[in-house]
Write a protein that holds these residues in place. Structure first.
Motif, short mmCIF file in Angstrom:
data_model
loop_
_atom_site.label_atom_id
_atom_site.label_comp_id
_atom_site.label_asym_id
_atom_site.label_seq_id
_atom_site.Cartn_x
_atom_site.Cartn_y
_atom_site.Cartn_z
N PHE A 53 -3.54 6.43 -0.14
CA PHE A 53 -2.76 5.19 -0.02
C PHE A 53 -3.47 4.10 -0.78
O PHE A 53 -4.64 3.84 -0.53
CB PHE A 53 -2.57 4.82 1.46
N GLU B 32 0.86 -1.19 0.00
CA GLU B 32 0.00 0.00 0.00
C GLU B 32 0.89 1.24 0.00
O GLU B 32 1.49 1.59 1.02
CB GLU B 32 -0.92 -0.01 1.22
N GLU B 33 1.00 1.88 -1.15
CA GLU B 33 1.92 3.00 -1.33
C GLU B 33 1.25 4.35 -1.10
O GLU B 33 0.05 4.50 -1.29
CB GLU B 33 2.51 2.97 -2.76
N GLY B 34 2.07 5.28 -0.71
CA GLY B 34 1.66 6.68 -0.65
C GLY B 34 2.70 7.50 -1.37
O GLY B 34 3.71 6.95 -1.85
N CYS B 35 2.49 8.80 -1.46
CA CYS B 35 3.41 9.65 -2.21
C CYS B 35 3.28 11.08 -1.71
O CYS B 35 2.17 11.56 -1.50
CB CYS B 35 3.06 9.57 -3.70
#
Ligand code: NI
Length: 176
Positions: A107, A97-100
């Protein structure tokens, strides 16, 4: 008493937010690793740690050159700099689960290679290779995507991307 020698080296850079079209500019290779590049990398590190974040690509601070930083360590003491990075080997598959920093508060799960080998230049202009897995491998792939003009939400369905744009636009209006 002011501390004149501390503050003048700090330079926090403005991070572009999705869907800013400048996030889709493809970064050019760095010809020469010089003091200009080292200063930008230092400012990017300040910006990344202040955010706080675990990775930052030059694209995100509106510098369209192939430079990125990551530090996935708990104590924030393992800064790694990659100039002209290339993934020369990749295998396996992992979902995270990526965020930026360019897509605040969002996310979403993205599938990437589990293990990679990356070749790049360091801040002295020397070539090195690094084998990575886990969060480090994910983070490097995420940041290399930025240099190609790709934001992680572009792996999601069109519908999800539209919802994210609406959410960010609403939040920007509320912040005004
Ligand atoms: Ni990002």
């Amino acid at each position: 008493m002011p501390l004149p020698h501390l503050s003048k080296h700090m330079a926090l850079l403005k991070i572009l937010h999705y869907p800013d079209p400048r996030l889709h500019i493809v970064a050019k290779p760095v010809d020469k690793v010089d003091d200009h590049i080292r200063k930008l990398a230092a400012d990017m590190a300040e910006t990344m740690y202040a955010a706080p974040g675990i990775g930052l690509a030059a694209t995100q601070v509106d510098h369209h050159i192939q430079l990125l930083l990551v530090d996935v360590s708990e104590n924030k003491d393992q800064l790694m700099t990659f100039i002209n990075p290339q993934i020369v080997e990749a295998d396996g598959e992992t979902v995270y689960e990526e965020g930026c920093l360019s897509v605040p508060g969002i996310f979403e799960e993205v599938t990437r290679a589990e293990r990679i080998k990356v070749r790049a230049l360091n801040l002295s202009g020397e070539s090195f290779e690094l084998e990575a897995d886990g969060l480090l491998a994910i983070c490097i792939q995420h940041e290399i995507d930025h240099l190609k003009g790709k934001v992680f939400v572009e792996y999601l369905s069109r519908l999800k991307q539209d919802r994210i744009k609406q959410k960010l636009a609403k939040r920007a209006r509320e912040a005004m």
